[in-house]
Design an enzyme around this catalytic site. Structure first.
Site, short mmCIF file in Angstrom:
data_model
loop_
_atom_site.label_atom_id
_atom_site.label_comp_id
_atom_site.label_asym_id
_atom_site.label_seq_id
_atom_site.Cartn_x
_atom_site.Cartn_y
_atom_site.Cartn_z
N THR A 1 0.85 -1.19 0.00
CA THR A 1 0.00 0.00 0.00
C THR A 1 0.88 1.24 0.00
O THR A 1 2.07 1.17 0.35
CB THR A 1 -0.91 0.01 1.24
OG1 THR A 1 -0.09 -0.06 2.40
CG2 THR A 1 -1.85 -1.18 1.23
N GLU B 1 -6.06 -2.75 -1.55
CA GLU B 1 -6.59 -3.98 -0.94
C GLU B 1 -7.79 -4.54 -1.68
O GLU B 1 -8.27 -5.63 -1.37
CB GLU B 1 -7.01 -3.69 0.52
CG GLU B 1 -5.85 -3.47 1.48
CD GLU B 1 -5.42 -2.00 1.57
OE1 GLU B 1 -5.71 -1.24 0.62
OE2 GLU B 1 -4.79 -1.64 2.57
N LYS C 1 -10.32 17.03 15.06
CA LYS C 1 -11.10 17.13 16.30
C LYS C 1 -10.83 18.49 16.94
O LYS C 1 -9.72 18.75 17.42
CB LYS C 1 -10.74 16.00 17.26
CG LYS C 1 -11.81 15.79 18.32
CD LYS C 1 -11.71 14.41 18.96
CE LYS C 1 -12.98 14.06 19.72
NZ LYS C 1 -12.93 12.70 20.27
N TRP D 1 -16.02 16.89 15.78
CA TRP D 1 -15.34 16.51 14.53
C TRP D 1 -15.58 17.52 13.41
O TRP D 1 -16.71 17.96 13.21
CB TRP D 1 -15.83 15.14 14.06
CG TRP D 1 -15.45 14.01 14.96
CD1 TRP D 1 -16.28 13.29 15.75
CD2 TRP D 1 -14.14 13.48 15.17
NE1 TRP D 1 -15.58 12.34 16.44
CE2 TRP D 1 -14.25 12.43 16.11
CE3 TRP D 1 -12.87 13.80 14.68
CZ2 TRP D 1 -13.16 11.69 16.55
CZ3 TRP D 1 -11.79 13.05 15.11
CH2 TRP D 1 -11.93 12.01 16.04
#
Lengths: 531, 531
Positions: free
Chosen positions: A191, A336, A435, A440
C-alpha cells in the site's frame, strides 16, 4: 441426485492470468501495444506474447521458481508488461515497486519479499545502485530497454547486471504456461503508506482474473476491441487498476506512457494513437487540461476518462468534461480491493465528483458504526465502510492475523454514505477527521465546497495543533493558473455552507500541491509543512 | 517464496448463482422485472429476491435436497425466474424443459433426471397430465401463475398438485443461500435434438457464473443498469442464453414475454417497457418486422438485437437494421457451450450475416480435419470446429465417456472458417452436407445466396435421395409477404455463384417454414416432407 448415472460435467478451466495474453495473441494478434517516450515503440499482442513466453524461460534460468517474488521497479512500458506475463505465466509473483519511494522504504519491501531478481526501468539505475547496497537478497538486476532512455548497467559488483534484450536473447526459452492452482499468488503490491505503514497485498491468479472480468462489464471499464486505452495509472499502483489484464482480455489497443505523464506527452500520445479511453488520477488530467488550454490543442478521439485514486474537485471534473469533450467516470478503490470498489457508469446522467457510483458484481459494501456493528439503516446515513468480495484482501503479506472481521468484512477506514439508488460517496477518512474542541470537522466536506470553485485547481484541508481546541483546520489551495480568489471570498463561501467553527484558521496558497508517490495529494507533508 | 511469513491471501468468494440476484436486490433493488401476457405483471429485483428466497424453503418442504433436479416446463416469466433462483440458491438443479417437445420426449428426460417435482406454466396443464401418466417418478406438480392465463390444476390423483402462490404462502420460508461448492451442478438442459438424439448438459454454478461475467463485456452482451432487456429467447433454451443471470448482475431491467412471442406482443412490450436490447432467434424478429411493416408502428427505444440460434439470412439482418433502426449482433452458440461461442460487437463496422464474430475471453476455438488433427493453417481454411472453455461441456449427463478429445476439445460437428481478424463463419454442419455423385454440396452456401434476396424471408436446402447421384439438393423458401420471385430467377442467381451440379433439383415454396422446438428451421421435417 440420480446416483445411477454421472451428473455430467463442464470442462476444467483454471482462472490464471496467462489466459488474457494468450487470448489477445490468438484473437487480436495484430492489435498494437505502444510505448511512449523518445521516438516511441510499438509491438503487437502476438509478438508481446511470444517475447513474454521466452522471458519465462529466462526467469527460470535466473533461478526463479513458482511462488518466488520478482521485484519490478518500472514505468508503464511494453517490457514491463512482458515481465508481468513472463513471470505470472510460470507462477512467479510480480512484486511491483514504486520508483518514487525512498530507497529505505523500497529496501524494506524487497527484504520482506526476499527478492533475488530486480527489474528496473533504464533511468532508475542510480536507485537500483542504492538498493543493491541496501538489499542483501538481490542477486540479479535486469535493466529494461525503453524508448528514449539510455541503458546503463549498475556498476556495483555484487550482483549480476543484465541488459533486458541480452537476457532475452541469451537465456530466453519457450515455456509452458499455466497448469498450476488458480489460487496461487500472482502479484504483491505494498500500500502507498499515505494512510499508515505500507503493508503488502498478495493478489492471486483467481482474484486478478475475477477482478478483470467483473471490471470489464459495460458500466465499469466497458472496454472493447475498438478501443485504444491509455493506461496513465502506473502499473505499480494496484496492478495499474487491472487494465494490463483487461485490455488484452478484450483486444483493446494499449498505449503505455513510459515515465512521461506530463500534459504535452499525454496529449501527443492521445492524438498519435487515437486514444478513446484513458485511466489515471486527477492530477494527471489537470496537467493535460492545463496544457490544452495553453496550446489550444484538442484531443478529439478521447471519449472517456476513468478517474480514481483520490477525491476529485467538482470544478476539475466539469472542466475535463467540457474542455476535453469526454465523459468522466468517477470511482473508488484501494490497493486492498485490486483496486475496484465502485464506479460511475459512463452513461450516468448525474455527474457528481463526490459520488463514486455503485459496486460491480463481485464487490459488496457494508456501513458500520465505529465498533463494527452494521448500521441499522444502510442508506442515507454515514458509516464506516467495509468491503467483501472476490478480489478483496483477507490477510496482508507477512501477517498471521486476518485483515477482516469475524464476518469476513475488510474495514477500509473510509467514512461513506450510500444513497437510495446505491451510489457510494466517500465522505472522509476516519483518521483524517479534525477534532476541534471535542467536535469533529470533516476535511472532505470543506474540500468539496472549495474544489467546486473554478479558480481552484487542487485543495486540501489539514489539521494544525492548537493549544486550546486541540486541532484546527488549515485550508491549502493550488489556484488554477492565472486565476485569483481572495481569502475573504473563500471564507464567505464557506461561511454560507458550514458551521462557524469549521472555518479554517489559515489559508495557504501553493504553486504546486505536494503529491504522494501515487499522485494523490500528500496530506502528511502538508501537515508537516503547514499544520 | 519467503517461507518465514505467510504469503497473504484474498477473501474466499464462491462463484454461485445466488450472487447475481443478491447483488441486484441490494444495489438495483427497485429495478423492474416485467412479465407480458394479459394485463402484464411487474415486480422489482428486491421483491423477486425475497420471494425466491422463501420459495427455497418451500422446495425444501417438498423434499428437494441439494443435488436433486427440479423439472421446470415454463415460458419466460417472473415466477419462472423465482423458481430458478429459489432452486439454485440451495443447491437444487434446475432441469429446464421445452414445452414444444412431445410428451414421450419429455418423459424420457424427466425419467433420466429422476424428477420428483414438476413446475409448469398455467397453460401447460394438459401436457402435465400426459407427463404424470408417463412419469412414475413425479410426486408434485406446481402450476405457476402468469398474467393472462387461467390456473387449472392437473386432475390426476397420483401427484400432489399446487397452485404456485399457495405453495409459497403455505410452505414458503426464508433460507440461507450459497455455502456449497461452486462446482456443484446448477442446471440441466437437454440439447434440442435437431442434430442428433437429445443429450443432457449439466451446467455448474461456476460455469454459469463465468459464462455470465465473460458475456457481460462490452463487445458481447454489453448490458448496463440503464438497459431494458427483452429476453425473447426461451429460458429452457440454454439458460435463456444466460441472460436471466446477466441482467441481475448489472441491474438491467428485465422484460419477459411469457408465452407470447408473436410480432404484436413483442412490439407492444418493447414500446411499453422502453426495451433497449432484445435477444432471440431470427424467426422471432421476422415476426416483429412483418408486424411493424403491416401496422407502420415504430420501436424507437430499441437499440440492439442479439441474434443467435441459427444462421440468419443477410436480407433479414439488413431489413432488421434498417426497419428497426438497430444494430444486430450475430452470434454462434450451442447448448453445450452455455451457450456463447462467438459474437459480433455492436460496434462492428462490417455486418455480415454469415459472420459470428470472435470468441470472448473464456472460449477457445480450434479447426481440425475430419480425424481431429488440427489444421496447420487456422485462418482462411475450412475445418471442423472444436471448442474449449470455462463453460463448455466435458461429459454429458448420464454418460461415462467424455464428450471431449484427448486434448480436452469438444467437437461441435460444425464446419467453419476463421478469417485473418479472428472472425468465425459457420460454413455448415458436417451432417447436413449433401453428397452428390461422391462430391459434397454445402447447403449453407446456397442458403446464404438465396437468403440475401429481399424477396426471401427464410430459406433451407435439404437432401433428397437420388437413385443415380445418391443425394441431390432441394431448395425450400418462405417468400417474404407480398413478394414474388420466379424459379428461373432463383436458378439464374445461383448459376452465377455455384457449380452447375450444386443447382437444386427442385424449388419448394412454403407459407411458413416448419420450426423446431427451439425456433430453428426443422430440417429433419423438411427432409421428411420434401426430401
Amino acid at each position: 441426485m440420480n446416483t445411477a448415472s454421472p451428473a455430467g460435467a463442464m470442462q476444467p478451466y483454471a482462472l490464471t492470468l496467462d489466459r488474457f495474453i494468450e487470448h489477445a495473441a490468438k484473437w487480436h494478434g495484430a492489435v498494437e501495444v505502444v510505448t511512449g517516450g523518445g521516438a516511441g515503440a510499438r509491438t503487437s499482442y502476438s509478438a508481446l506474447r511470444d517475447r513474454s513466453n521466452r522471458l519465462s524461460g529466462a526467469f527460470r534460468a535466473l533461478g526463479l521458481e513458482p511462488g518466488d517474488n520478482l521485484a519490478v521497479l518500472a514505468w508503464n512500458s511494453q517490457a514491463h508488461m512482458e515481465c508481468w506475463y513472463g513471470a505470472v505465466g510460470i507462477g512467479i509473483v510480480c512484486h511491483t515497486l514504486n520508483p518514487r519511494l525512498s530507497p529505505a522504504h523500497l529496501a524494506e519491501m524487497i527484504g520482506q519479499a526476499a527478492n533475488r531478481v530486480l527489474v528496473i526501468s533504464p533511468d532508475l539505475t542510480p536507485l537500483a545502485e542504492a538498493l543493491i547496497a541496501l538489499c542483501p537478497t538481490l542477486e540479479h538486476v535486469v535493466v529494461l530497454e525503453e524508448p528514449g532512455a539510455e541503458v546503463s548497467l549498475p556498476s556495483r559488483g555484487r550482483v549480476v547486471a543484465w541488459r533486458y534484450e541480452d537476457l532475452l536473447r541469451d537465456l530466453g526459452q519457450d515455456a509452458d504456461w499455466g497448469g498450476f492452482d488458480e489460487n496461487a499468488p500472482a502479484g504483491l503490491c505494498f500500500t502507498s503508506g499515505t494512510t499508515g505503514a505500507p503493508k503488502g497485498v498478495t493478489y492471486t491468479h483467481r482474484s486478478n482474473y475475477l477482478h478483470t472480468v467483473h471490471q470489464l462489464q459495460a458500466d465499469a471499464a466497458g472496454l472493447g476491441a475498438r478501443d485504444s486505452l491509455l493506461i496513465a495509472v502506473p502499473m505499480f499502483h494496484a496492478n495499474g487498476w487491472g487494465l494490463p489484464f483487461a485490455g488484452p482480455a478484450v483486444g483493446a489497443k494499449l498505449v503505455l506512457p513510459g515515465r512521461h505523464q506530463d500534459g504535452p506527452s499525454l496529449a501527443g500520445l492521445i492524438n498519435a494513437e487515437g486514444v478513446t479511453v484513458a485511466a489515471g488520477v486527477s492530477t494527471v488530467w489537470l496537467g493535460l487540461v492545463d496544457h490544452l488550454d495553453r496550446t489550444g490543442e484538442q484531443v478529439p478521439s478521447l471519449q472517456r476518462i476513468m478517474l480514481g485514486g483520490s477525491p476529485t474537485p467538482q470544478a476539475l471534473l466539469d472542466r475535463l468534461e467540457q474542455r476535453l469533450g469526454v465523459k468522466v467516470q468517477t470511482s473508488w478503490g484501494m490497493t486492498e480491493l485490486s483496486p475496484l470498489g465502485a464506479v460511475t457508469p459512463a452513461s450516468a446522467s448525474v455527474r457528481k465528483a463526490s459520488q463514486s457510483g455503485r459496486p460491480p458484481i463481485g464487490v459488496d459494501l457494508l456501513l458500520t458504526d465505529a465498533d463494527g456493528a452494521p448500521l441499522p439503516r444502510q442508506r442515507g446515513h454515514e458509516g464506516r465502510l467495509r468491503v467483501r468480495g472476490a478480489a478483496v484482501i483477507e490477510r496482508y503479506f507477512g501477517y498471521d492475523e486476518p485483515a477482516v472481521d469475524a464476518d469476513g468484512w475488510f474495514d477500509t477506514g473510509d467514512l461513506a454514505v450510500i444513497d437510495d439508488e446505491g451510489n457510494l460517496s466517500i465522505t472522509g477518512r476516519a483518521k483524517d477527521l479534525i477534532k476541534s474542541g471535542g467536535e469533529w470537522i470533516n476535511p472532505v466536506e470543506i474540500e468539496a465546497i472549495i474544489g467546486a470553485l473554478p479558480e481552484v485547481a487542487l485543495v486540501a484541508v489539514v489539521a494544525r495543533a492548537h493549544a486550546k481546541w486541540g486541532e484546527r483546520p488549515i485550508l491549502v489551495i493550488q489556484p488554477r493558473k492565472g486565476a485569483e480568489i481572495a481569502d475573504q471570498a473563500l471564507l464567505d463561501i464557506l461561511r454560507a455552507r458550514v458551521a462557524p467553527w469549521w472555518l479554517p484558521d489559515a489559508i495557504v496558497r501553493v504553486a504546486a500541491m505536494p503529491l504522494a508517490t501515487t499522485g494523490k495529494i500528500d496530506k502528511a507533508r502538508l501537515r508537516a509543512e503547514h499544520g
